[in-house]
Design a protein around this motif. Structure first.
Motif, mmCIF file in Angstrom:
data_model
loop_
_atom_site.group_PDB
_atom_site.id
_atom_site.type_symbol
_atom_site.label_atom_id
_atom_site.label_comp_id
_atom_site.label_asym_id
_atom_site.label_seq_id
_atom_site.Cartn_x
_atom_site.Cartn_y
_atom_site.Cartn_z
ATOM 1 N N TYR A 89 52.395 27.530 53.927
ATOM 2 C CA TYR A 89 51.360 28.557 53.978
ATOM 3 C C TYR A 89 50.729 28.799 52.606
ATOM 4 C CZ TYR A 89 53.860 29.694 58.330
ATOM 5 O OH TYR A 89 54.479 29.634 59.559
ATOM 6 N N ALA A 90 49.575 29.482 52.645
ATOM 7 C CA ALA A 90 48.869 29.863 51.425
ATOM 8 C C ALA A 90 48.238 31.231 51.627
ATOM 9 C CB ALA A 90 47.800 28.835 51.079
ATOM 10 N N GLN A 91 47.822 31.840 50.519
ATOM 11 C CA GLN A 91 47.140 33.128 50.562
ATOM 12 C C GLN A 91 45.676 32.949 50.178
ATOM 13 O OE1 GLN A 91 48.924 35.648 51.878
ATOM 14 N NE2 GLN A 91 50.459 34.017 52.014
ATOM 15 N N GLN A 92 44.801 33.552 50.985
ATOM 16 C CA GLN A 92 43.369 33.402 50.758
ATOM 17 C C GLN A 92 42.940 34.038 49.442
ATOM 18 O OE1 GLN A 92 40.823 33.959 54.231
ATOM 19 N NE2 GLN A 92 42.656 34.275 55.472
ATOM 20 N N THR A 93 41.857 33.512 48.879
ATOM 21 C CA THR A 93 41.386 33.991 47.581
ATOM 22 C C THR A 93 39.967 34.557 47.601
ATOM 23 O OG1 THR A 93 40.811 31.681 47.069
ATOM 24 C CG2 THR A 93 42.903 32.509 46.214
ATOM 25 N N TYR A 94 39.233 34.395 48.699
ATOM 26 C CA TYR A 94 37.859 34.907 48.739
ATOM 27 C C TYR A 94 37.838 36.421 48.515
ATOM 28 C CZ TYR A 94 38.322 37.256 53.259
ATOM 29 O OH TYR A 94 38.690 38.117 54.252
ATOM 30 N N ASN A 95 38.907 37.104 48.972
ATOM 31 C CA ASN A 95 38.932 38.561 48.918
ATOM 32 C C ASN A 95 39.184 39.111 47.519
ATOM 33 O OD1 ASN A 95 41.536 37.601 48.873
ATOM 34 N ND2 ASN A 95 42.255 38.745 50.646
ATOM 35 N N MET A 96 39.512 38.252 46.563
ATOM 36 C CA MET A 96 39.707 38.758 45.204
ATOM 37 C C MET A 96 38.449 38.590 44.354
ATOM 38 S SD MET A 96 42.137 35.927 43.376
ATOM 39 C CE MET A 96 41.450 34.454 42.622
ATOM 40 N N VAL A 97 37.473 37.832 44.838
ATOM 41 C CA VAL A 97 36.254 37.595 44.063
ATOM 42 C C VAL A 97 35.520 38.890 43.728
ATOM 43 C CG1 VAL A 97 33.980 36.487 44.088
ATOM 44 C CG2 VAL A 97 35.989 35.241 44.916
ATOM 45 N N CYS A 123 36.658 41.622 42.994
ATOM 46 C CA CYS A 123 37.437 42.399 42.025
ATOM 47 C C CYS A 123 37.235 41.936 40.597
ATOM 48 C CB CYS A 123 38.921 42.326 42.377
ATOM 49 S SG CYS A 123 39.316 42.745 44.093
ATOM 50 N N VAL A 124 36.542 40.807 40.407
ATOM 51 C CA VAL A 124 36.328 40.243 39.073
ATOM 52 C C VAL A 124 34.942 40.654 38.591
ATOM 53 C CG1 VAL A 124 36.291 38.165 37.661
ATOM 54 C CG2 VAL A 124 37.811 38.292 39.657
ATOM 55 N N GLY A 125 34.921 41.472 37.531
ATOM 56 C CA GLY A 125 33.653 41.954 37.001
ATOM 57 C C GLY A 125 33.206 41.192 35.779
ATOM 58 N N ALA A 126 32.230 41.756 35.075
ATOM 59 C CA ALA A 126 31.698 41.129 33.864
ATOM 60 C C ALA A 126 32.810 40.944 32.843
ATOM 61 C CB ALA A 126 30.579 41.989 33.291
ATOM 62 N N GLY A 127 32.748 39.825 32.134
ATOM 63 C CA GLY A 127 33.751 39.542 31.120
ATOM 64 C C GLY A 127 35.102 39.209 31.686
ATOM 65 N N SER A 128 35.141 38.797 32.955
ATOM 66 C CA SER A 128 36.377 38.428 33.663
ATOM 67 C C SER A 128 37.338 39.605 33.818
ATOM 68 C CB SER A 128 37.105 37.272 32.943
ATOM 69 O OG SER A 128 36.299 36.108 32.929
ATOM 70 N N LYS A 129 36.853 40.825 33.691
ATOM 71 C CA LYS A 129 37.705 41.991 33.814
ATOM 72 C C LYS A 129 38.012 42.280 35.279
ATOM 73 C CE LYS A 129 37.660 42.464 29.409
ATOM 74 N NZ LYS A 129 38.829 41.955 28.650
ATOM 75 N N ILE A 130 39.274 42.549 35.567
ATOM 76 C CA ILE A 130 39.673 42.915 36.919
ATOM 77 C C ILE A 130 39.416 44.399 37.103
ATOM 78 C CG2 ILE A 130 41.532 42.907 38.602
ATOM 79 C CD1 ILE A 130 40.610 40.129 37.614
ATOM 80 N N ASP A 131 38.533 44.712 38.033
ATOM 81 C CA ASP A 131 38.158 46.095 38.323
ATOM 82 C C ASP A 131 38.431 46.350 39.804
ATOM 83 O OD1 ASP A 131 37.074 48.576 38.701
ATOM 84 O OD2 ASP A 131 35.090 48.090 37.882
ATOM 85 N N LEU A 132 39.534 47.035 40.076
ATOM 86 C CA LEU A 132 39.958 47.264 41.460
ATOM 87 C C LEU A 132 39.131 48.320 42.159
ATOM 88 C CD1 LEU A 132 43.830 47.130 40.886
ATOM 89 C CD2 LEU A 132 42.281 45.271 41.560
ATOM 90 N N THR A 133 38.200 48.950 41.426
ATOM 91 C CA THR A 133 37.323 49.965 42.031
ATOM 92 C C THR A 133 35.961 49.390 42.429
ATOM 93 O OG1 THR A 133 36.357 50.694 39.917
ATOM 94 C CG2 THR A 133 38.416 51.717 40.592
ATOM 95 N N GLU A 186 32.975 47.549 44.387
ATOM 96 C CA GLU A 186 32.641 47.487 45.815
ATOM 97 C C GLU A 186 33.118 46.158 46.411
ATOM 98 O OE1 GLU A 186 28.770 47.790 48.806
ATOM 99 O OE2 GLU A 186 28.510 47.970 46.621
ATOM 100 N N GLY A 187 33.809 46.241 47.518
ATOM 101 C CA GLY A 187 34.289 45.049 48.207
ATOM 102 C C GLY A 187 35.660 44.595 47.766
ATOM 103 N N CYS A 188 36.193 45.182 46.678
ATOM 104 C CA CYS A 188 37.516 44.776 46.212
ATOM 105 C C CYS A 188 38.590 45.421 47.082
ATOM 106 C CB CYS A 188 37.719 45.186 44.747
ATOM 107 S SG CYS A 188 39.363 44.768 44.110
ATOM 108 N N ALA A 189 39.415 44.565 47.701
ATOM 109 C CA ALA A 189 40.443 45.072 48.609
ATOM 110 C C ALA A 189 41.858 44.714 48.151
ATOM 111 C CB ALA A 189 40.200 44.531 50.018
ATOM 112 N N LEU A 190 41.986 44.233 46.918
ATOM 113 C CA LEU A 190 43.326 43.921 46.409
ATOM 114 C C LEU A 190 44.143 45.205 46.278
ATOM 115 C CD1 LEU A 190 42.701 41.281 43.580
ATOM 116 C CD2 LEU A 190 43.573 40.874 45.882
ATOM 117 N N PRO A 191 45.456 45.105 46.477
ATOM 118 C CA PRO A 191 46.315 46.287 46.307
ATOM 119 C C PRO A 191 46.178 46.870 44.903
ATOM 120 C CG PRO A 191 47.514 44.537 47.399
ATOM 121 C CD PRO A 191 46.235 43.934 46.948
#
Length: 311
Positions: free
Chosen positions: A282-290, A292-302, A304-309
């Protein structure tokens, strides 16, 4: 899980899995897995009525693009796992590059259920591979930008190098992350930087909940039997053969037919019915983390559309 190779014996003792560590019995090489060695698909076929509605939702289109050759370019080898340098469609050349792997491959150990790691300093190194699987340079992390084993099993490392610097120094471009949910029947390649080996098969379908020991993952990708991934392939990018884009990250498989135990994940459908598929990976999908990646490669969990825990 397709266990990290370092510490496999210790993990088995601590977790009480009772199964042999997932250490490959074959030497590293560039040979592809051959379907002749795989178990017949009928052995693992689910009743069509059980998964028809879910799989039909993501059925492959009638017209399939011509396949592109999948190589090792952009993949990396970790000390205990595999990974890849990835970017989103909006990533800028001057952004710090990101390396994708599994949450259970982090040097800090397996995160517990509900645990989310964000912006944790790291100096981990990765061996960057070219198309032929040869190491062409060493990349270094500045931090674990994100990592979890809740709902999914992924880690993202932010590097000290930008995408442009990696391309200028090593001639390697990052792999692009697909932004849409993959489809059943898609031809895929799992490219392991650790073993310098690829595995080819199709997406068999999607699992409502995949449960392994203490962890539960959502909407997981199920491979057809030909992808017989092994320990050390954890974190490998799952690449759509037609587009060359990353659609998932390889993470686990049922090793001995046990139900919902460590190294023996089970499938749980919407009605709570459990299915065990020995030998299936099995594998885990990655489209749903796209998102969450903002400008400058910063992970921003807030975003729009970011559903990562979130932590």
């Amino acid at each position: 899980m397709n266990k990290p190779l370092v510490g496999a014996f210790l993990a088995a003792l601590l977790l009480g899995a009772g199964a042999a560590p997932a250490v490959a019995a074959e030497p590293a090489g560039s040979a592809r897995e051959v379907s002749a060695e795989a178990a017949p698909q009928t052995m693992y076929a689910a009743p069509q009525t059980k998964y028809a509605a879910q799989d039909a939702k993501y059925a492959a289109p009638d017209t399939v693009p011509a396949a592109k050759a999948v190589t090792f370019a952009g993949t990396v080898a970790l000390s205990n796992c595999s990974g890849s340098v990835v970017r989103t469609p909006d990533s800028a050349p001057t952004d710090p590059a990101l390396v994708l792997s599994n949450g259970h491959c982090m040097e800090t150990g397996f995160p517990g259920p509900g645990e989310v790691v964000v912006d944790r300093p790291s100096s981990r190194t990765f061996t960057l591979l070219n198309a032929q699987g040869r190491g062409v340079g060493t990349l270094r992390a500045s931090k674990i930008a994100y990592g979890t084993m809740t709902d999914t099993d992924l880690s993202l490392y932010e590097l000290t190098s930008t995408y442009q610097q990696i391309e200028d120094r090593h001639g390697i471009r990052a792999l692009e992350l697909e932004t849409a949910h993959p489809t059943a029947g898609t031809a895929i390649t799992v490219a392991s930087g650790y073993w310098k080996r690829t595995y080819s098969c199709d997406i068999d379908g999607f699992v409502h909940r995949l449960k392994e020991g203490r962890w539960t993952w959502k909407d997981s990708v199920r491979y057809t039997p030909e992808c017989r991934t092994i320990g050390g392939t954890s974190g490998s990018p799952v690449i759509d053969d037609a587009t060359g884009k990353v659609v998932a990250v390889n993470n686990t498989g049922n090793e001995s037919g046990q139900e919902c135990t460590d190294n023996n994940p089970c499938e749980v459908d919407e009605n709570g019915e459990v299915t065990v598929r020995e030998g299936i990976n099995y594998a885990q999908q990655t489209y749903n983390m796209v998102p969450c990646v903002g400008a400058g490669s910063k992970i921003d969990l807030t975003r729009e559309g970011c559903a990562l825990p979130k932590p």
